[in-house]
Scaffold this active site. Structure first.
Site, mmCIF file in Angstrom:
data_model
loop_
_atom_site.group_PDB
_atom_site.id
_atom_site.type_symbol
_atom_site.label_atom_id
_atom_site.label_comp_id
_atom_site.label_asym_id
_atom_site.label_seq_id
_atom_site.Cartn_x
_atom_site.Cartn_y
_atom_site.Cartn_z
ATOM 1 N N SER A 32 0.861 -1.182 0.000
ATOM 2 C CA SER A 32 0.000 0.000 0.000
ATOM 3 C C SER A 32 0.887 1.217 0.000
ATOM 4 O O SER A 32 1.940 1.218 0.637
ATOM 5 C CB SER A 32 -0.920 0.007 1.229
ATOM 6 O OG SER A 32 -0.162 -0.005 2.415
ATOM 7 N N ASP B 202 11.031 9.855 -6.326
ATOM 8 C CA ASP B 202 10.716 9.065 -5.123
ATOM 9 C C ASP B 202 11.448 7.726 -5.184
ATOM 10 O O ASP B 202 10.870 6.674 -4.921
ATOM 11 C CB ASP B 202 9.209 8.845 -5.009
ATOM 12 C CG ASP B 202 8.800 8.337 -3.624
ATOM 13 O OD1 ASP B 202 9.594 8.513 -2.674
ATOM 14 O OD2 ASP B 202 7.714 7.762 -3.488
#
Length: 875
Positions: A560, A675
């Site tokens: 997640s 990221d």
């Protein structure tokens, strides 16, 4: 402490002049009992300070003034009566000397010379102390690292981050955001101090005399013993090098002004919270996806709907925006302090220039000795960051429905009765309801459609027709039996029971949609108007149901992240495993929805073996489904599962080279990942030397070679300083992240100590590379890390310069990469122009590649590689 309107009064429990002696106490109208004569350890005056029924024996240096005596008295109040301390106590106390020879027993002490050897000095609260003075008690706030989820006691929001998430008061133990520091009212209850009030100031070597007396302690000892208990001012810019930094609440003058304001009832409105928040009335979590509770539109007080009636009418009106700190108060803080408090990034991780915290392990009493030893190094251990929580797959699926069902198929028209059990992955047909032996399994991923009864050609004459059909690629199952006029027939045959099975199977085919959005009556649940975007052939089809193409397994949670949950899935026709990112549109704002579309748009334009393949995207009014190829695991899992908690150099070179090659392709297309971290580097197989692919482009930006962006993106633990400091950044941002990944791969820890500024640590190589484990790592690896972790962007290595570094230009690494390319059937990492150079290298080594210094460097790692391969296979 009670104020005396007309005459001085003692502090808590103190008998006043003319009052009868307390039972078993001291008669202050008569000469006090003979006190123990303890010789003074040095020059000075030794005497007793009495506060209520407590006496402390102190030694005052000969040259001291009355101010020194008052400071000692304030220190004793803070130690013995923390609940009675208040702001400005020093100016509100009077000192009286007991003189049994005088008509007035208490004589006001006007100077230190009035105190003689062996005197008893009473501390009395002045009548000038007002009610407001008792209410103002400043907090003593220090930066704190929490090992469990904590919430701010001022705004109610969660304290985010890996370490140093917020501030904890030394007095009352409450927790706050750093950004809330200047808004906190000065209402410290001293709850933590009160637990210490029963101990003497000289507790380490004291003997109680009578009921409350202790051995003498000098003024220096008394000051040292109470240093940690007094509220302290924040450090000025000149004292920024101190070992610890402290915060206080809002200015005292503001508190006095707010006390005079009229308190009114709160004006509550229903509010939707985007961050975990607790009710400030009952301290319990506000649960739900939206409209979780009520918020006062003026003071922003948060509470449950059920708690609103119990909230006192103490609203002070609209909260001040950036007005809580006057200019003269703000001048006491350094620029680094202001930026760290006002910056929203402090809730997400470590911030360069933020306040340091000394002896983190010493401030956490609940930690064991083992953790203290580890924390003394100060390096943050490698862990999975909060923004990408990994979940394990459950071994057993949850049973959704079970019962006896009659059925037959187009292959076998003989009607059978089996005990059906439906879970999230398949329908199992058992012989009975007590055995583990089963007749057949029907995987949900093979079901192409569930239709009402249509084909009655195979119904034997004289028998009742079936209720619905389950269609797969090879077999069609006819389920149920419709008894004439008998809605509740035998078990497994009733119309209502069979209709229940039809509904349950439809829901199981697409359960993720139905978790939050129940279908309207009479509407087929998973048949929603949707848009299918195929990435491979750029085809856009409307009204395509993802349930007809893919089966999603809700009990197989792969991970997640920022935008949703990633589930395992399977293509119905080909049986190919896929990963499906499911995003609920109602759970995130339009900005994040645009980030998702940005990720899909970027992946559509990318075709590279080192980048995860995006197959297609489905969109419904409520949800978005992004279908990608399913890989084996991620790089962080490989690091954490290794025997030593870190990777050998040979494997690190192999992985870093692949990451750099994928980045070179991204940067060639002017795409910056923004990221990059081990969680976003996926492994394609369980091999000891696997192919890796980059994923999660939600933060990716289109940035030219000389362009700069300023928006805050990414995960702070892996971000470059220019992003955390809100400065412009370019594609070199990814190169900083590669340096951090390389560091954590070789050492198993993050490269930065939480107690110092990143700039200082980078310049201090001895501090950044402790002997364990860096003494066993080559100097070439350290040199490449140093060139990647450059604070100045113009000095930071680019992709091509990093790939040309001698540490990566090693023959064994080239052999490992060529072997991978041979397995893949595609040459995309190495280049043909390098073949001649390495052939010449082999010839110079007399045909013995990787011998001598090269081979010697690789041999000790064979055992580590074998153990790592076994662990990856298990995972």
């Amino acid at each position: 402490m009670a104020a005396a309107p007309s005459h001085p009064a003692g502090l808590p429990g103190s008998p006043g002049p003319g009052s009868p002696p307390p039972p078993g106490g001291l008669d202050l109208q008569s000469p006090p009992p003979l006190l123990p004569q303890i010789p003074a350890p040095g020059s000075g005056v030794s005497f007793h300070i009495q506060i209520g029924l407590t006496r402390e024996f102190v030694l005052l240096p000969a040259a001291s003034e009355l101010a020194h005596v008052k400071q000692l008295a304030c220190s004793i109040v803070d130690q013995k009566f923390p609940e009675c301390g208040f702001y400005g106590l020093y100016d509100k106390i009077l000192l009286f000397k007991h003189d049994p020879t005088s008509a007035n027993l208490l004589q006001l002490v006007r100077s230190a010379a009035d105190i003689q050897e062996g005197d008893l000095v009473e501390v009395v609260l002045s009548a000038s102390a007002t009610f407001e003075d008792f209410q103002i008690r400043p907090h003593a706030l220090t930066v704190h690292s929490y090992r469990a989820p904590a919430f701010c006691d001022h705004c109610g929001e969660m304290l985010f981050g890996l370490v140093r998430q917020g501030l904890k008061c030394d007095g009352c133990g409450l927790n706050y955001h750093k950004r809330c520091a200047f808004s906190i009212p000065n209402n410290c209850s001293g709850a933590r101090k009160r637990r210490l009030s029963s101990t003497s100031l000289a507790s380490g070597h004291s003997v109680r005399l009578g009921s409350s007396e202790s051995l003498p302690c000098t003024a220096e000892e008394l000051s040292r013993s109470t240093t940690d208990l007094l509220p302290r001012r924040p450090p000025s810019s000149s004292s920024s090098s101190s070992s610890s930094s402290f915060y206080t609440g809002r200015p005292i003058e503001l508190d006095k002004m707010l006390m005079s304001k009229v308190k009114v009832p709160h004006t509550f409105l229903i509010h939707s919270y985007t961050r975990p928040t607790v009710c400030q009335a009952c301290k319990k979590l506000l649960k739900g996806l939206f409209r979780q509770g009520l918020q006062c539109k003026d003071c922003k007080f948060n509470c449950h709907k059920r708690c609103a009636t119990r909230v006192p009418n103490d609203c002070l009106g609209e909260a001040l925006i950036n007005g809580d700190v006057p200019m003269e108060e703000a001048a006491d803080y350094s620029e680094a302090d202001k930026s760290s408090i006002s910056d929203e990034l402090e809730d997400s991780g470590v911030i360069p220039g933020s306040h340091s915290e000394s002896a983190l392990h010493a401030s956490e009493e609940e930690e064991g000795e083992g953790h203290k030893a580890q924390s003394s190094l100060g390096y943050i251990p490698l862990m999975r960051v909060v923004q990408s929580v990994r979940h394990t797959t459950r071994k057993s699926s949850t049973t959704l429905r079970e019962g006896w069902v009659v059925h037959y198929s187009n292959k076998d028209t003989l009607r059978k009765r089996h005990y059906w059990r439906l879970d999230c992955k398949c329908i199992t047909l058992f012989q009975n309801n007590t055995t583990n032996r089963y007749y057949k399994e029907i995987p949900l991923s093979e079901i192409l459609a569930v239709e009402p009864a249509q084909n009655f050609s195979l119904v034997p004459p004289g028998t009742n027709p079936h209720c619905f059909e389950i269609i797969t690629a090879n077999v069609t199952y006819f389920v149920g039996e419709t008894p004439g006029g008998a809605p509740g027939g035998p078990s497994g045959q009733g119309t209502e029971a069979v209709r229940g099975w039809e509904t349950a199977i439809r829901q199981a085919l697409m359960p993720v949609i139905l978790q939050d959005a129940p279908s309207a009556p009479g509407h087929t649940p998973h048949r929603q108007a949707s848009l299918s975007i195929s990435v491979s052939n750029s085809q856009i089809q409307e009204n395509v149901d993802i349930a007809t193409v893919y089966q999603i397994f809700p009990d197989e949670v792969l991970g997640s992240g920022q935008f949703g949950v990633v589930y395992g899935g399977k293509h119905r026709k080909t049986g190919r495993d896929v990963a499906v990112k499911v995003i609920d549109k109602l759970r995130f704002p339009t900005k994040q929805e645009s980030q998702l579309r940005n990720e899909v748009a970027i992946l559509q334009s990318l075709r590279h073996p080192g980048i995860v393949n995006l197959e297609c995207m489905f969109e419904t009014p409520e949800k978005v489904f992004v279908v990608m190829e399913k890989l084996h695991g991620d790089m962080l899992e490989m690091i954490l599962s290794s025997e030593k908690g870190r990777l050998p150099e040979r494997l690190t070179k192999f992985l870093i080279t692949q990451i750099l090659v994928a980045l070179r392709h991204l940067h060639f297309k002017n795409i910056v990942h923004c990221d990059l971290k081990p969680e976003n580097v996926l492994l394609a197989s369980a091999d000891p030397f696997p192919q890796v692919k980059l994923c999660d482009f939600g933060f990716a930006r289109i940035i030219g070679e000389k362009s700069f962006r300023r928006s805050v993106v990414g995960t702070p633990a892996y971000l470059a300083p220019e992003v955390l400091l809100n400065q412009g950044y370019n594609r070199s941002l990814d190169m900083w992240s590669v340096g951090v990944i390389m560091y954590v791969s070789l050492s198993g820890t993050f490269p930065f100590n939480e107690d110092e500024d990143i700039n200082d640590q980078i310049q201090n190589a001895a501090f950044m590379y402790p002997a364990s484990p860096w003494s066993h790592i080559s100097s070439g690896a350290i040199d490449l890390i140093n060139n990647l972790l450059q604070v100045k962007m113009r000095k930071r290595y680019s992709v091509d310069k990093s790939l040309s570094h001698p540490w990566l230009q090693e023959y064994q690494t080239w052999l490992d990469l060529r072997e991978l390319e041979g397995k893949m059937g595609e040459r995309y990492i190495t280049h043909e122009s390098d073949d001649a150079r390495w052939d010449q290298f082999v010839a110079e080594r007399h045909g013995t590649p990787a011998e001598g210094d090269l081979g010697g460097a690789c041999l000790p790692q064979d055992h580590e590689m074998q153990g790592l391969a076994e662990r990856i296979s298990i995972l």
